[in-house]
Design an enzyme around this catalytic site. Structure first.
Site, PDB file in Angstrom:
ATOM      1  N   HIS A  94       0.683  -1.242   0.105  1.00 22.18           N
ATOM      2  CA  HIS A  94       0.283  -0.142   0.050  1.00 22.18           C
ATOM      3  C   HIS A  94       0.828   1.398  -0.077  1.00 22.18           C
ATOM      4  O   HIS A  94       0.463   2.372   0.228  1.00 22.18           O
ATOM      5  CB  HIS A  94      -0.864   0.121   1.190  1.00 22.18           C
ATOM      6  CG  HIS A  94      -2.012  -1.084   1.085  1.00 22.18           C
ATOM      7  ND1 HIS A  94      -2.808  -1.412   2.136  1.00 22.18           N
ATOM      8  CD2 HIS A  94      -2.443  -1.866   0.068  1.00 22.18           C
ATOM      9  CE1 HIS A  94      -3.860  -2.560   1.716  1.00 22.18           C
ATOM     10  NE2 HIS A  94      -3.349  -2.558   0.670  1.00 22.18           N
ATOM     11  N   SER A 114      -7.424  -7.759   9.064  1.00 27.47           N
ATOM     12  CA  SER A 114      -9.121  -7.851   9.346  1.00 27.47           C
ATOM     13  C   SER A 114      -9.441  -8.917   8.201  1.00 27.47           C
ATOM     14  O   SER A 114     -10.510  -9.646   8.380  1.00 27.47           O
ATOM     15  CB  SER A 114      -9.765  -6.658   8.953  1.00 27.47           C
ATOM     16  OG  SER A 114      -9.476  -6.066   7.570  1.00 27.47           O
ATOM     17  N   CYS A 165       6.002  19.618  -8.537  1.00 24.06           N
ATOM     18  CA  CYS A 165       6.970  18.797  -9.127  1.00 24.06           C
ATOM     19  C   CYS A 165       7.875  19.697 -10.018  1.00 24.06           C
ATOM     20  O   CYS A 165       7.433  20.527 -10.864  1.00 24.06           O
ATOM     21  CB  CYS A 165       6.200  17.827 -10.085  1.00 24.06           C
ATOM     22  SG  CYS A 165       7.432  16.761 -11.010  1.00 24.06           S
TER      23      CYS A 165
END
Length: 266
Positions: A131, A211, A169
Site C-alpha cells: 500500500h 482484518s 514537481c
C-alpha cells in the site's frame, strides 16, 4: 515464557512452531494490528481533533486530492507527525530475527505488509509494501518520485519538518502527493507480483494483525490455501476466516517472540 499463556494457546504455539520449523517456504502478511501495538492508529479508528469531520472520501482518494490537494497533504503531514516517534515493537523485532535466522537455514521467509509505516525496516526486516510508503512522495501528475527519502525533510535546525505547504514537481509543475495507494487505486505492479508469487509458492501462510477484509491483499491467504499451503492467523480478535488451520488468538507482540523462540530452538 510460554507458561505465561493459557494452556490452549501454548498448545497452538507449539503446534505452529513444529509446522513452521519443518517447512522451507513461509509467506507472512502483516496488517494494521501489528503497528497498532506500537501506538499507530489503524485507518479504521475514528479520526479525532481537526479531522473528526472528514471521511475516507475526503482524505484518501485521488478525487479528494484533485478536489482539495492542500487538505489531503495537510492530513498526511499530520499523520507523519503522529507516526514519527513510533518504534518497532517485539512483534517487528521477532520477524526480523526470524528472517536473520533463516539466512543460515533452509528457510525462505517472505514478509509482505499492508502498512505504510517503516517499522519493519526499522527492526531490520526486508519487506514488500503493498500500500505504499508514508515517508515517500511522488508527483500526482507525472508519477516521478520526489525527494525519495526514508523520512520527511529536515529544516535548518536539523529537526523534522512537517510543513503543510503544497510542493510542486520540478518536472511538470504538478502537485506532490504521498506515495500511498489510495482507495480506488491499483496496487504497485511489482509489489503485488512479488506478493502473489510468494503466496502461491509458500508452504505456510501467516496472517498477522489484519482484518482479512481489504482486497486484493486479503485474497493472498486464499491463493496460498488453493496451492496447498497451511494458514496460520495471529490476531487477538480472530477473523471469521474459514481457511485458517491454526489460530493464535493473542497480540502479535506477545505471541510472536515466543513462537520464534520455539522455532529457532527446534
Amino acid at each position: 515464557m510460554l507458561a505465561e499463556l493459557l494452556p490452549a494457546l501454548i498448545a497452538e504455539v507449539k503446534l505452529a512452531a513444529q509446522l513452521l520449523s519443518s517447512k522451507q517456504r513461509i509467506c507472512i502478511l502483516t496488517g494494521a494490528g501489528i503497528s497498532a501495538e506500537s501506538g499507530i492508529p489503524t485507518f479504521r479508528d475514528k479520526q479525532t481533533g481537526l479531522w473528526e469531520n472528514y471521511g475516507v472520501e475526503d482524505l484518501a482518494t485521488p478525487e479528494a486530492f484533485t478536489r482539495d490537494p492542500k487538505l489531503v497533504w495537510s492530513w498526511y503531514q499530520w499523520r507523519r507527525q503522529m507516526v514519527a516517534d513510533k518504534a518497532p515493537n517485539p512483534a517487528h523485532h521477532a520477524l526480523a530475527q526470524w528472517q536473520y535466522h533463516a539466512q543460515t537455514s533452509d528457510q525462505q521467509v517472505t514478509l509482505i505488509t499492508q502498512n505504510v509505516d517503516d517499522l519493519h525496516e526499522q527492526a531490520g526486516s526486508a519487506v514488500t509494501h503493498l500500500h505504499g510508503h508514508l515517508w515517500r512522495n511522488r508527483c500526482g501528475q507525472c508519477e516521478i518520485p520526489y525527494q525519495d527519502k526514508s523520512r520527511a525533510s529536515y529544516d535548518n535546525q536539523g529537526t523534522m519538518s512537517f510543513d503543510e505547504t503544497l510542493l510542486s514537481c520540478p518536472h511538470c509543475d504538478g502537485y506532490i502527493r504521498p506515495d500511498i495507494v489510495w482507495f480506488g487505486e491499483a496496487l504497485p505492479v511489482q509489489a503485488w507480483q512479488a506478493a502473489e508469487d510468494a503466496a502461491a509458492n509458500c508452504e505456510v501462510f501467516i496472517s498477522i494483525g489484519t482484518s482479512s477484509l481489504v482486497y486484493p491483499a486479503a485474497g493472498l491467504a486464499q491463493l496460498a490455501k488453493q496451492n496447498g499451503a497451511q494458514v496460520i492467523e495471529i490476531n487477538p480478535d480472530p477473523t471469521p476466516n474459514t481457511i485458517v488451520d491454526i489460530t493464535l488468538a493473542e497480540k502479535a507482540g506477545i505471541v510472536l517472540p515466543l513462537l520464534i523462540e520455539e522455532i529457532t530452538a527446534l
